[in-house]
Write a protein that holds these residues in place. Structure first.
Motif, short mmCIF file in Angstrom:
data_model
loop_
_atom_site.label_atom_id
_atom_site.label_comp_id
_atom_site.label_asym_id
_atom_site.label_seq_id
_atom_site.Cartn_x
_atom_site.Cartn_y
_atom_site.Cartn_z
N ASP A 29 41.27 -11.48 -31.18
CA ASP A 29 39.85 -11.77 -31.38
C ASP A 29 39.51 -13.13 -30.77
OD1 ASP A 29 39.41 -9.38 -32.66
OD2 ASP A 29 39.61 -10.21 -34.68
N LYS A 30 40.34 -14.14 -31.05
CA LYS A 30 40.08 -15.48 -30.50
C LYS A 30 40.30 -15.49 -28.99
CE LYS A 30 39.38 -19.05 -32.05
NZ LYS A 30 38.09 -19.80 -32.17
N ALA A 31 41.30 -14.73 -28.53
CA ALA A 31 41.55 -14.68 -27.08
C ALA A 31 40.33 -14.12 -26.35
CB ALA A 31 42.79 -13.83 -26.80
N PHE A 32 39.76 -13.04 -26.89
CA PHE A 32 38.58 -12.45 -26.24
C PHE A 32 37.33 -13.29 -26.46
CE2 PHE A 32 41.15 -8.59 -25.76
CZ PHE A 32 40.75 -8.21 -24.48
N GLU A 33 37.30 -14.06 -27.54
CA GLU A 33 36.19 -15.00 -27.75
C GLU A 33 36.21 -16.05 -26.66
OE1 GLU A 33 35.29 -18.59 -30.83
OE2 GLU A 33 35.89 -16.69 -31.77
N MET A 34 37.41 -16.57 -26.33
CA MET A 34 37.54 -17.55 -25.25
C MET A 34 37.22 -16.91 -23.89
SD MET A 34 38.26 -20.54 -26.28
CE MET A 34 38.49 -21.19 -27.94
N ILE A 50 44.33 -21.68 -20.63
CA ILE A 50 45.37 -22.17 -21.56
C ILE A 50 45.17 -21.56 -22.94
CG2 ILE A 50 46.18 -24.21 -22.84
CD1 ILE A 50 45.47 -25.85 -20.26
N LEU A 51 43.93 -21.58 -23.42
CA LEU A 51 43.64 -21.10 -24.78
C LEU A 51 43.75 -19.58 -24.87
CD1 LEU A 51 40.74 -23.56 -25.58
CD2 LEU A 51 42.85 -23.35 -26.90
N ILE A 52 43.28 -18.88 -23.86
CA ILE A 52 43.40 -17.41 -23.85
C ILE A 52 44.88 -17.01 -23.93
CG2 ILE A 52 43.12 -15.34 -22.42
CD1 ILE A 52 40.48 -16.68 -21.38
N ASP A 53 45.68 -17.66 -23.11
CA ASP A 53 47.12 -17.38 -23.09
C ASP A 53 47.75 -17.67 -24.45
OD1 ASP A 53 49.61 -16.74 -22.11
OD2 ASP A 53 49.95 -18.65 -21.14
N ALA A 54 47.39 -18.82 -25.05
CA ALA A 54 47.99 -19.21 -26.33
C ALA A 54 47.59 -18.27 -27.46
CB ALA A 54 47.58 -20.65 -26.67
N PHE A 55 46.30 -17.93 -27.53
CA PHE A 55 45.85 -17.01 -28.59
C PHE A 55 46.47 -15.63 -28.42
CE2 PHE A 55 42.15 -19.98 -29.22
CZ PHE A 55 42.46 -20.30 -30.53
N ALA A 56 46.61 -15.19 -27.17
CA ALA A 56 47.24 -13.89 -26.92
C ALA A 56 48.69 -13.91 -27.38
CB ALA A 56 47.15 -13.54 -25.44
N ARG A 57 49.40 -15.01 -27.11
CA ARG A 57 50.79 -15.12 -27.54
C ARG A 57 50.91 -15.15 -29.07
NH1 ARG A 57 54.32 -16.49 -23.39
NH2 ARG A 57 53.28 -17.10 -21.45
N GLU A 58 49.86 -15.65 -29.71
CA GLU A 58 49.85 -15.69 -31.18
C GLU A 58 49.33 -14.37 -31.78
OE1 GLU A 58 50.85 -18.33 -33.30
OE2 GLU A 58 51.75 -18.98 -31.41
N ASN A 59 49.07 -13.39 -30.91
CA ASN A 59 48.53 -12.09 -31.32
C ASN A 59 47.16 -12.19 -31.99
OD1 ASN A 59 50.78 -10.57 -30.40
ND2 ASN A 59 51.92 -11.20 -32.22
N ASP A 60 46.44 -13.26 -31.69
CA ASP A 60 45.08 -13.41 -32.20
C ASP A 60 44.12 -12.99 -31.08
OD1 ASP A 60 42.68 -14.13 -33.32
OD2 ASP A 60 43.32 -16.12 -33.97
N ALA A 84 35.14 -14.46 -23.37
CA ALA A 84 33.68 -14.32 -23.30
C ALA A 84 33.03 -15.67 -22.99
CB ALA A 84 33.15 -13.75 -24.61
N GLY A 85 33.56 -16.74 -23.60
CA GLY A 85 33.05 -18.09 -23.35
C GLY A 85 33.22 -18.50 -21.90
N MET A 86 34.34 -18.11 -21.35
CA MET A 86 34.63 -18.41 -19.95
C MET A 86 33.63 -17.72 -19.02
SD MET A 86 38.34 -17.87 -18.16
CE MET A 86 38.75 -18.57 -16.56
N GLU A 87 33.36 -16.45 -19.29
CA GLU A 87 32.40 -15.71 -18.48
C GLU A 87 30.99 -16.27 -18.65
OE1 GLU A 87 33.92 -11.30 -17.57
OE2 GLU A 87 33.20 -11.55 -19.64
N LYS A 88 30.64 -16.61 -19.90
CA LYS A 88 29.31 -17.16 -20.19
C LYS A 88 29.08 -18.48 -19.46
CE LYS A 88 26.22 -18.29 -24.04
NZ LYS A 88 26.11 -18.43 -25.52
N ALA A 89 30.17 -19.27 -19.33
CA ALA A 89 30.07 -20.57 -18.65
C ALA A 89 29.98 -20.41 -17.13
CB ALA A 89 31.28 -21.43 -19.00
N GLY A 90 30.08 -19.17 -16.66
CA GLY A 90 29.97 -18.91 -15.22
C GLY A 90 31.23 -19.26 -14.45
N LEU A 91 32.36 -19.37 -15.17
CA LEU A 91 33.62 -19.71 -14.51
C LEU A 91 34.28 -18.44 -13.98
CD1 LEU A 91 34.93 -22.25 -17.15
CD2 LEU A 91 34.04 -22.81 -14.89
N GLU A 92 34.92 -18.56 -12.85
CA GLU A 92 35.58 -17.42 -12.24
C GLU A 92 36.81 -17.02 -13.07
OE1 GLU A 92 38.13 -16.29 -8.22
OE2 GLU A 92 37.21 -18.26 -8.42
N VAL A 93 36.85 -15.78 -13.48
CA VAL A 93 38.01 -15.26 -14.22
C VAL A 93 38.93 -14.62 -13.19
CG1 VAL A 93 38.82 -13.77 -16.08
CG2 VAL A 93 36.54 -14.82 -16.22
#
Length: 410
Positions: free
Chosen positions: A265-270, A253-263, A272-281
């Motif tokens: 940096d925040k989209a890729f921060e989320m 949800i957050l990756i999609d929203a930040f990408a739509r807002e053209n942010d 990275a957080g997703m990958e770090k948490a071990g969640l399947e991308v």
């Protein structure tokens, strides 16, 4: 059939071993067993419905009278539900009518699934008639009955009706569940009424429940939909502070929203957080990022991310390819766009008409008429409709080059 055999049929059906259960039932019937069990046959009907073989479930149902067994309300309900969940609605409704004509009274579960089916198609008058019929028939409505109708109302943005139903639920002495509150939080969030969504998340706490990841996901999605990223971030932080681990849905949800807002940096921060948490991308999440990069013209990073999808062992489909083709088309990279189309075709994918059309246009703009003509031929072979405008672009380009056009497309 001995009692132990009936128990075995029920046990095998519950375990999903429906063929073994049917064989056991058939042996008993063939032996002329006079103690055949309705519950065992019902379990077999239910087992087939769960496995997706509704036709076989119907066959067991139909053979019951020949074995001296009368399907009861549980048997009917199992088969009705099977028809509904496997997309054979008319069959399910016809069976419900047959049930009533035969004088078999629906039980609580029958009513709940019928109410749910009418809600699914937005036919709330029919759903309400059944819902209101329940007490008159001596059926005590439960929290599932209410949640089923509330879910349907929320799905169709009938939030006032859903809220009134919550009040009726309380007056009837039925305690709302976490699901009830989550439905209302999500419904108001999707309706763009975040103050109401927050109200019901607070009501949840007052009722003695702690908000779940589902609650936070609904709030975060609502704030993102309202483009209120400050409050979405705040909800995300609050979620983690309360010891709730963000889920795959939260990050997406957050990756999609930040990408739509053209942010980005925040989209890729989320990301990275997703990958770090071990969640399947999944591919959808990658697609959101690839699309955003293509839209901002950052084709270098878009291509790099695209290549990493394959390295993760994920299957890239048409959608992401079409995104990249669009991105290359926007920047005028005709050969890169054409190369992707050829790559798609080798993998058995068919680009959409927009991808073909855009690539053909930029090839023509670059004076690469033979390549554009080859793409139109491939477009025809792929069964994609060619528009008059695309053909005219090529005709115009060939005319500029002085190439003959009389026999073209004849």
């Amino acid at each position: 059939m001995a009692a132990t055999t009936a128990v075995a049929v029920r046990r095998l059906s519950a375990a999903g071993e429906v063929r073994s259960a049917l064989a056991l039932l058939a042996r008993g019937a063939k032996a002329g067993d006079t103690t055949l069990d309705v519950a065992a046959c019902t379990a077999l009907v239910h087992g087939y419905c769960r496995s997706g073989d509704v036709a076989e479930a119907q066959r067991v149902f139909d053979v019951m009278p020949r074995l001296g067994l009368t399907p009861n309300e549980v048997t009917f309900t199992a088969l009705i539900h099977g028809y509904f969940i496997h997309g054979r609605r008319e069959k399910g409704l016809a069976l419900f009518e047959k049930m009533r004509i035969g004088g078999i009274e629906p039980n609580l579960y029958t009513y709940n699934i019928l109410v749910g089916e009418w809600c699914r198609t937005g036919e709330f008058e029919r759903a309400r008639l059944l819902f209101e019929e329940m007490p008159a028939k001596g059926i005590t409505r439960n929290v599932v009955s209410y949640n089923t109708l509330i879910a349907g109302l929320c799905r169709y943005r009938k939030m006032k009706d859903a809220t009134q139903l919550l009040e009726l639920m309380r007056r009837e002495g039925i305690r709302p569940s976490v699901v009830t509150f989550n439905l209302l939080v999500d419904g108001y969030g999707k309706a763009g009424k975040m103050s109401n969504a927050l109200h019901f998340s607070n009501q949840m706490r007052m009722a003695g429940y702690q908000p779940s990841a589902v609650t936070y996901n609904a709030l975060i999605a609502g704030f993102c939909r309202a483009r209120d990223m400050i409050r979405a971030n705040r909800a995300f932080s609050d979620m983690k502070e309360r010891g709730l681990a963000p889920t795959k849905v939260t990050y997406t949800i957050l990756i999609d929203a930040f990408a739509r807002e053209n942010d980005m940096d925040k989209a890729f921060e989320m990301f990275a957080g997703m990958e770090k948490a071990g969640l399947e991308v999944d591919v959808r999440t990658y697609g959101v990022l690839v699309h955003a990069l293509c839209m901002e013209g950052n084709m270098k990073d878009a291509r790099k991310l695209f290549q990493s999808i394959g390295e993760k062992g994920l299957q890239v489909g048409n959608v992401i390819y079409d995104m990249l083709i669009y991105g290359y088309g926007r920047e005028g990279s005709s050969y890169k766009a054409m190369k992707l189309i050829m790559e798609m075709r080798k993998k058995g994918f068919v680009p959409n008409s927009a991808s073909y059309g855009l690539t053909i246009r930029i090839l023509c703009n670059d004076g690469k008429c033979s390549e554009a003509e080859a793409l139109i031929d491939d477009m025809v072979r792929a069964g994609v409709q060619t528009s008059e405008s695309v053909r005219q672009v090529l005709l115009n380009a060939k005319a500029r080059q002085g190439s003959p056009t009389d026999d073209f497309f004849t």
